[in-house]
Design an enzyme around this catalytic site. Structure first.
Site, PDB file in Angstrom:
ATOM      1  N   LYS A  17       0.824  -1.213   0.000  1.00  0.00           N
ATOM      2  CA  LYS A  17       0.000   0.000   0.000  1.00  0.00           C
ATOM      3  C   LYS A  17       0.861   1.266   0.000  1.00  0.00           C
ATOM      4  O   LYS A  17       0.493   2.264  -0.625  1.00  0.00           O
ATOM      5  CB  LYS A  17      -0.932   0.004   1.209  1.00  0.00           C
ATOM      6  CG  LYS A  17      -2.038  -1.028   1.083  1.00  0.00           C
ATOM      7  CD  LYS A  17      -3.160  -0.770   2.087  1.00  0.00           C
ATOM      8  CE  LYS A  17      -4.293  -1.763   1.857  1.00  0.00           C
ATOM      9  NZ  LYS A  17      -4.528  -2.671   2.972  1.00  0.00           N
ATOM     10  N   ASP A  75      10.543  -2.618  -8.198  1.00  0.00           N
ATOM     11  CA  ASP A  75      11.289  -3.447  -7.263  1.00  0.00           C
ATOM     12  C   ASP A  75      12.356  -2.558  -6.661  1.00  0.00           C
ATOM     13  O   ASP A  75      13.099  -1.880  -7.385  1.00  0.00           O
ATOM     14  CB  ASP A  75      11.905  -4.686  -7.925  1.00  0.00           C
ATOM     15  CG  ASP A  75      12.185  -5.746  -6.867  1.00  0.00           C
ATOM     16  OD1 ASP A  75      11.209  -6.252  -6.270  1.00  0.00           O
ATOM     17  OD2 ASP A  75      13.362  -6.055  -6.604  1.00  0.00           O
ATOM     18  N   SER A  76      12.388  -2.512  -5.349  1.00  0.00           N
ATOM     19  CA  SER A  76      13.238  -1.526  -4.704  1.00  0.00           C
ATOM     20  C   SER A  76      13.818  -2.084  -3.421  1.00  0.00           C
ATOM     21  O   SER A  76      13.435  -3.160  -2.966  1.00  0.00           O
ATOM     22  CB  SER A  76      12.435  -0.252  -4.433  1.00  0.00           C
ATOM     23  OG  SER A  76      11.164  -0.562  -3.916  1.00  0.00           O
ATOM     24  N   GLY A 162       8.137   1.420   5.052  1.00  0.00           N
ATOM     25  CA  GLY A 162       9.359   0.617   5.036  1.00  0.00           C
ATOM     26  C   GLY A 162      10.460   1.202   5.916  1.00  0.00           C
ATOM     27  O   GLY A 162      10.251   1.510   7.087  1.00  0.00           O
ATOM     28  N   LYS A 184       9.749  14.206  -0.084  1.00  0.00           N
ATOM     29  CA  LYS A 184      10.480  12.967  -0.392  1.00  0.00           C
ATOM     30  C   LYS A 184      10.634  12.818  -1.910  1.00  0.00           C
ATOM     31  O   LYS A 184      11.706  12.511  -2.421  1.00  0.00           O
ATOM     32  CB  LYS A 184       9.742  11.768   0.216  1.00  0.00           C
ATOM     33  CG  LYS A 184      10.444  10.442  -0.023  1.00  0.00           C
ATOM     34  CD  LYS A 184       9.692   9.265   0.602  1.00  0.00           C
ATOM     35  CE  LYS A 184      10.327   7.938   0.187  1.00  0.00           C
ATOM     36  NZ  LYS A 184       9.534   6.771   0.550  1.00  0.00           N
ATOM     37  N   HIS A 189      14.697   7.742  -4.854  1.00  0.00           N
ATOM     38  CA  HIS A 189      14.989   6.710  -5.848  1.00  0.00           C
ATOM     39  C   HIS A 189      13.817   6.479  -6.803  1.00  0.00           C
ATOM     40  O   HIS A 189      13.999   6.266  -7.994  1.00  0.00           O
ATOM     41  CB  HIS A 189      15.363   5.409  -5.134  1.00  0.00           C
ATOM     42  CG  HIS A 189      14.396   4.987  -4.064  1.00  0.00           C
ATOM     43  ND1 HIS A 189      13.925   5.860  -3.108  1.00  0.00           N
ATOM     44  CD2 HIS A 189      13.780   3.802  -3.815  1.00  0.00           C
ATOM     45  CE1 HIS A 189      13.083   5.220  -2.314  1.00  0.00           C
ATOM     46  NE2 HIS A 189      12.971   3.974  -2.720  1.00  0.00           N
TER      47      HIS A 189
HETATM   48  P1  IMP Z   1       9.938  -5.192  -2.995  1.00  0.00           P
HETATM   49  O1  IMP Z   1      10.318  -4.232  -4.070  1.00  0.00           O
HETATM   50  O2  IMP Z   1       8.485  -5.479  -2.968  1.00  0.00           O
HETATM   51  O3  IMP Z   1      10.809  -6.413  -2.977  1.00  0.00           O
HETATM   52  O4  IMP Z   1      10.150  -4.481  -1.584  1.00  0.00           O
HETATM   53  C1  IMP Z   1      11.031  -3.431  -1.444  1.00  0.00           C
HETATM   54  C2  IMP Z   1      11.151  -3.052   0.019  1.00  0.00           C
HETATM   55  O5  IMP Z   1      12.119  -2.014   0.083  1.00  0.00           O
HETATM   56  C3  IMP Z   1       9.869  -2.449   0.588  1.00  0.00           C
HETATM   57  O6  IMP Z   1       9.087  -3.393   1.237  1.00  0.00           O
HETATM   58  C4  IMP Z   1      10.427  -1.437   1.586  1.00  0.00           C
HETATM   59  O7  IMP Z   1      10.692  -2.037   2.802  1.00  0.00           O
HETATM   60  C5  IMP Z   1      11.747  -1.016   0.999  1.00  0.00           C
HETATM   61  N1  IMP Z   1      11.581   0.248   0.297  1.00  0.00           N
HETATM   62  C6  IMP Z   1      11.504   0.456  -1.040  1.00  0.00           C
HETATM   63  N2  IMP Z   1      11.303   1.754  -1.309  1.00  0.00           N
HETATM   64  C7  IMP Z   1      11.248   2.365  -0.111  1.00  0.00           C
HETATM   65  C8  IMP Z   1      11.039   3.720   0.267  1.00  0.00           C
HETATM   66  O8  IMP Z   1      10.817   4.627  -0.546  1.00  0.00           O
HETATM   67  N3  IMP Z   1      11.053   3.943   1.578  1.00  0.00           N
HETATM   68  C9  IMP Z   1      11.262   2.991   2.515  1.00  0.00           C
HETATM   69  N4  IMP Z   1      11.425   1.723   2.232  1.00  0.00           N
HETATM   70  C10 IMP Z   1      11.423   1.411   0.911  1.00  0.00           C
END
Ligand code: IMP
Length: 207
Positions: A17, A75-76, A162, A184, A189
């Site tokens: 979300k 994906d981050s 996150g 932000k 990123h």
């Molecule tokens: P995925 O891309 O679903 O594997 O999850 C990436 C994880 O990286 C997320 O669940 C967050 O915990 C973290 N993440 C990615 N972007 C952000 C951000 O902008 N702020 C904080 N945590 C982030």
């Protein structure tokens, strides 16, 4: 030349979300109708690759195939230099518990490991984001973004999601958790990768 997004509707291939909220805000100026994989109850594919781009591709192609709509995945993760780039692609996994995701626990793990290793300050880190825009015919376009910064402790701020409460970008004193969404997105990123996506795939909509 990248393929332009001409369709009026775009699926955001995420059940997260926090991510969906941020992606919707980034897409708001471009007049695209947005639905999310969570809202359509699409299954979540397993992220079996060990790169951001590999997992971004899995998510966007699965969603495009299931929905028949152009689909955008993100994906981050966060790379901490003194931890050899961990958690990286496994950023979300570090928060997994049998009861769901616990990001306070994951942030504490990062900090504890840095303390155990006696990592010198500043504890440099970066958020990375790979976006994949995939069409139902199998075509895709990929864009990468990043923001450099450092890890701080204790956690600060109620905004974002996150790992935001322990990350301070270069040139800033507040954590991402203390910035408004607009602040932000002025430099993070996701907006870095988004700028490239918009320039390449939304040429008709820019300006
Ligand atoms: P995925 O891309 O679903 O594997 O999850 C990436 C994880 O990286 C997320 O669940 C967050 O915990 C973290 N993440 C990615 N972007 C952000 C951000 O902008 N702020 C904080 N945590 C982030």
């Amino acid at each position: 030349m990248a393929r332009a997004l001409t369709e009026p509707k775009l699926l955001v291939a995420s059940h997260n979300k926090g991510k969906v909220r941020e992606i919707r805000a980034l897409l708001a100026p471009y007049g695209v109708e947005v639905v999310s994989a969570g809202e359509l109850d699409l299954p979540e594919p397993a992220e079996t690759e060990d790169t951001f781009v590999g997992n971004a591709r899995i998510k966007a192609h699965a969603a495009a195939k299931a929905s028949g709509l152009p689909s955008l995945s993100d994906d981050s993760g966060i790379e901490v230099d003194a931890l050899g780039g961990q958690p990286g692609v496994y950023t979300a996994d570090w928060a997994e518990t049998p009861e769901g995701r616990d990001f306070a626990m994951a942030m504490e793990k990062v900090w504890t490991l840095l303390e155990e290793r006696g990592a010198p300050e500043p504890r440099t880190a970066r958020f990375r984001c790979t976006l994949c825009l995939a069409w139902p015919d199998g075509h895709d376009e990929i864009f990468d973004g990043k923001v450099e910064g450092r890890i701080t402790w204790p956690m600060r701020g109620e905004n974002g999601f996150g790992y935001d409460p322990i990350f301070i970008r270069d040139g800033e004193t507040r954590t991402f958790g203390e910035l408004s969404q607009e602040e932000k997105h002025a430099r993070d990123h996701r907006s870095d990768a988004f700028g490239k996506l918009v320039a390449a795939c939304f040429p008709e909509r820019v300006g």
